[in-house]
Design an enzyme around this catalytic site. Structure first.
Site: not given
Length: 245
Positions: A134, A231
């Protein structure tokens, strides 16, 4: 569109098994974690069975205080591999589908080589699970090794493992590169998970410079059917922030 509750940010006041139950009661179709290692895996697995929610993924440990992953740190290969082993074991015990291998604060050719080596190790031992990387933005994580989807795309090609995928966090991508929906279209075949939060404050995805109703339309047009990870940092009780869903 289906959604996964990221329990690294949502319901953090609750023990992890209770947070899983809260996510199910709120209507989420899956959950995901950051670092669940202080909670016995059997307790998490029991809550998942009770609620019927799948665990989509979890992160490798960050390392010592002030660190943000170990995998791209030259000279720390043994620790990085141990963190991968630990994460894969916890993922197996909770039937989590993916492990996000965190790169850490580093730069340069030696860091690149260390990251590629750790990723190959992780992919070889994943036992059917997806390994995720990520890119993180340089406002929240200054000095993090992996910063852009372009860099991630090149690393995925270099590693050459079919189970290595991109964690496409719209919040980070918008801050670093923009052009989120075109990037989703171009990178679709490399994406293993999508996450969302408002930009720039990382709140619920119902305000800010990204218009998420359009993002949902694009994802649906592209055929994305895996729960999208929520998130974000709730302001106040998590339940009070779920109107967007």
């Amino acid at each position: 569109m289906r959604f996964s509750a990221n329990l690294g940010f949502l319901w953090t006041e609750l023990p992890l098994p209770d947070a899983i139950r809260a996510a199910a009661a709120a209507g989420f179709q899956a959950v995901e974690c950051h670092w669940p290692y202080d909670v016995p895996a059997q307790e998490v697995a029991a809550a998942l069975r009770e609620t019927g929610l799948p665990m989509l993924g979890l992160n490798t440990r960050r390392g010592a205080a002030g660190e943000n992953g170990l995998s791209a740190l030259p000279g720390r290969g043994a620790e990085a591999r141990a963190a991968v082993d630990e994460a894969l074991a916890y993922a197996a015990a909770t039937d989590a589908g993916a492990v996000h291998v965190m790169a850490g604060f580093a730069e340069g050719p030696e860091a690149h080589a260390a990251f590629v080596e750790t990723l190959r190790y992780a992919c070889d031992r994943a036992d059917g699970r997806t390994i995720l990387i990520e890119p993180l933005n340089h406002y929240d994580a200054p000095g993090y090794f992996l910063r852009t989807t372009t860099q991630a795309e090149a690393i995925i090609a270099e590693v050459g493992a079919a189970n290595l995928k991109l964690m496409f966090d719209c919040y980070h991508v918008q801050l670093m590169e923009g052009d989120v929906t075109h990037r989703l279209e171009r990178l679709l075949g490399l994406i293993g998970h999508v996450q969302v939060a408002s930009v720039p404050d990382r709140g619920a995805p119902d305000h800010g410079e990204l218009h998420y109703p359009h993002v949902w339309e694009v994802l649906e047009r592209l055929g994305w059917d895996t729960p999208v990870g929520a998130e974000y940092r709730p302001v106040g009780p998590t339940e009070a922030t779920l109107g967007w869903m």
